[in-house]
Design an enzyme around this catalytic site. Sequence first.
Site, PDB file in Angstrom:
ATOM      1  N   LYS A 157       0.845  -1.202   0.000  1.00  0.00           N
ATOM      2  CA  LYS A 157       0.000   0.000   0.000  1.00  0.00           C
ATOM      3  C   LYS A 157       0.876   1.247   0.000  1.00  0.00           C
ATOM      4  CE  LYS A 157      -1.771   2.670   3.159  1.00  0.00           C
ATOM      5  NZ  LYS A 157      -1.721   4.009   2.541  1.00  0.00           N
ATOM      6  N   GLU A 199      10.383   0.808  10.196  1.00  0.00           N
ATOM      7  CA  GLU A 199      11.382   1.847   9.951  1.00  0.00           C
ATOM      8  C   GLU A 199      10.661   3.153  10.152  1.00  0.00           C
ATOM      9  OE1 GLU A 199      13.018   4.702   8.697  1.00  0.00           O
ATOM     10  OE2 GLU A 199      13.145   3.982   6.633  1.00  0.00           O
ATOM     11  N   CYS A 240      13.471  10.408   6.805  1.00  0.00           N
ATOM     12  CA  CYS A 240      13.447   9.919   8.184  1.00  0.00           C
ATOM     13  C   CYS A 240      14.838   9.995   8.810  1.00  0.00           C
ATOM     14  CB  CYS A 240      12.908   8.499   8.231  1.00  0.00           C
ATOM     15  SG  CYS A 240      13.575   7.475   6.931  1.00  0.00           S
ATOM     16  N   GLU A 269      10.573  15.320  15.559  1.00  0.00           N
ATOM     17  CA  GLU A 269      10.882  15.272  14.138  1.00  0.00           C
ATOM     18  C   GLU A 269      10.032  16.312  13.405  1.00  0.00           C
ATOM     19  OE1 GLU A 269       9.653  11.626  12.214  1.00  0.00           O
ATOM     20  OE2 GLU A 269      11.505  11.610  11.039  1.00  0.00           O
TER      21      GLU A 269
END
Lengths: 507, 313
Positions: free
Chosen positions: A211, A285, A319, A416
């Site tokens: 997906k 991850e 990331c 983040e």
Amino acid sequence: MTMQKTPRTKAQITPRPDAARPAGPALEFGDAWTYAPAPEARDHVKLKSRYDLFVDGRWQPAKKYFPTISPSTEEKLAEVAEASPEDVDRAVSAARRAYERVWSKMKPGERGKYIYRIARRIQEKSRELAVVESLDGGKPIKESRDVDVPISAAHFFYYAGWADKLAYAFPGAGARPLGVAGQVIPWNFPLLMAAWKIAPALACGNTVVLKPAETTPLTALLLAQICEEIDLPPGVVNIVTGAGATGSALVSHPGVDKVAFTGSTAVGKRIQQALAGTSKRLTLELGGKAANIVFADAALDQAVEGIISGIFFNQGHVCCAGSRLLVEESVHDLVVKKLRDRMMTLRVGDPLDKNTDVGAINSRMQLDKIKELVAAGEREGAERFSTPCALPQKGFWFSPTIFTGVTLSHRIAREESFGPVLSILTFRTPEEAIEKANNTFYGLSAGIWTDKGAKLFWLASRLKAGVVWGNTYNKFDPTSPFGGYKESGFGREGGRAGLAPYLEIDG
Amino acid sequence: MSNLVASAAGRVADRGPHIPPRTSPVDQIYVEERAAALGKRSIKKATKVAGLKLAVRMMDLTTLEGKDTPGKVRSLCAKALRPLEHDASVGPVGAVCVYPNMVPVAVDCLRGSGVHVASVATAFPSGLSPLPIKLDDVRRAVGFGADEIDMVIDRGAMLSGEYAKVYDEIVQTKEACGQAHLKVILETGELGSYDVVRHASDIAMAAGADFIKTSTGKVTPAATPPVTLVMLEAIRDHYYATGKRIGMKPAGGIRTAKQALHYLVLVKETLGDAWLTPELFRFGASTLLNDVLMQLEKERTQAYQGADYFSKE
């Protein structure tokens, strides 16, 4: 000529470094010689107005469709199917059939041939894939052209080679595929993440249901077309588009043997909770807040390039972005000065322009998140510098931004941002650099800039980060494992280590 | 002879202790990557024409051959003044660069034009003659009318760690130049690493160079984009520290318009607008001009013309 006997860089040890007004002569980056627009042609790209689900080797309609837009212009590019739980169920069943009847029975060398064909087809269609990646995701064409697409092909090439050599990957142990892999990928590297997920899964003999993210489904759908074009047996790769509900239906489907997720830490935690007590394998991850550590002895001009690439590559939607700059106090002012001058040359704008360095923010939602965190940074007292570049009227944009005077307790040093926002902190000793670098609940990546090899390796072994770059940043290669510590997730993708999550290894 | 050396050394000593500056390390891989990345800028249409016209005005049109004659130099000067006979908006070039004996001819041809006369000196290209001879070489070239001097550093001294010797020679050459501008050739192709290039750049600038220059053109490799980038970064740090703008001249091996544009991109994105002028950036080249003219004509007429439509000199 009078001799200049002052030291080359005046020591300016002020209690509070003032990045807003750097001392000394300033460079001007104006319009003495400007670059004319250089847009990559897009007329060779023929997008369909509507994309169905790619299930069991066929395009199958769904009940609902949603638009995918270009974040740089907000133009609607196509309509994409929203897979319901029933659609997901059909996809998983197709993958199961393909696994049991075809893919797991196929000679490994034959599997490898199919994967090589995917790799070659990606190369053949690289221009189209790059343009669509930049249209749908907003990233500069030079990145999709030079990074995303070629590394995607490289991943398929690399893992195709492993397909008939799995016995050598884990010598003395038996290695068997797991079955059906349910894979959910993010919007920052849509094609590349699909390659990272699909290539090792197929090489190991698994079939997949993937997906893509709801804001960037198009290149995954082009990859489905490629699977069709190379006559991949039906059901080996299935692409189901949709949003969170579709992803949730996929990872919680009882027919899935292995879940691989790349995305936010919050969603990763929910997946892990949902999978608790099941026999499903899981790799995650997730996010990061990487320290990019610059020592005074480093090649500073190159370190500045690394800082730029670390935080402004792909608009900071990375990331493993080097979003916390830890710079040795004695060179803080000089590094900030160089960094600001370098930022003035960053070209923000049309992702399809070949000279664009920083493209559009991927979605309005992400733009709002970045704005909220930056506002918090200002409230908390850090000093902000954003490049004064003109931004397009339509679409989602954010100027490259740095904060100086940041402390570890600031939100901009802990959370983040997933945007072009850098927090700058200082350190005085290598021990302090390690302490500050590791003081985060993330642990995905880090960078070290020093001219001293021994210091580099001493430091690298003490950083709690899955990837540590030395005198470089954001370098990716299929042979190199990638993955996190702590809340950045677990499991490795890439390299020999990237095979393990897709295999049952005996002995 | 020994008196000359002594007095020269004395003059340097008057300036105080001559400690060569500290220098920064250069990371080879990343600097090459950055230089290559800047080579990917897409320079088309108006940008290309503007860049190429700028490149013409930045050119040190050069002939440095043993077979040079007054006739050849006169021909070169004519080309320098009006590179494209039907288009006065192209040129003139920045300077004509010749050996000292040819300086009077060039001065005669270029008088009043604004085109500078540059002369190589200091026992070009090796520099391996006694210092008094090298300084005399400079004084005579200036006496002939050269207003720019391209000197060579003592590469042997640089490589053997005699930095003070390198520094002193530049200081004294600068003195010998008087009002003439001094370009210091590092001969980067003989220095072996970017670190040494960076160090030599810092020494040259501290010693009084108005320009730093990559190469004589007699050694391969000559100018390359990464070595130029290293020198531009040294110029940037010198500017940060002193406020003084030092010029840059890549020379040798730059033969195509595309290469020239790549160098302009390096300057634009490293040092900014102030350096995009012939006062602070020059190309040392003998064959580059015709390729630039060919590209300009191609942009004007939308068709490439044969090489024989452009005069060889």
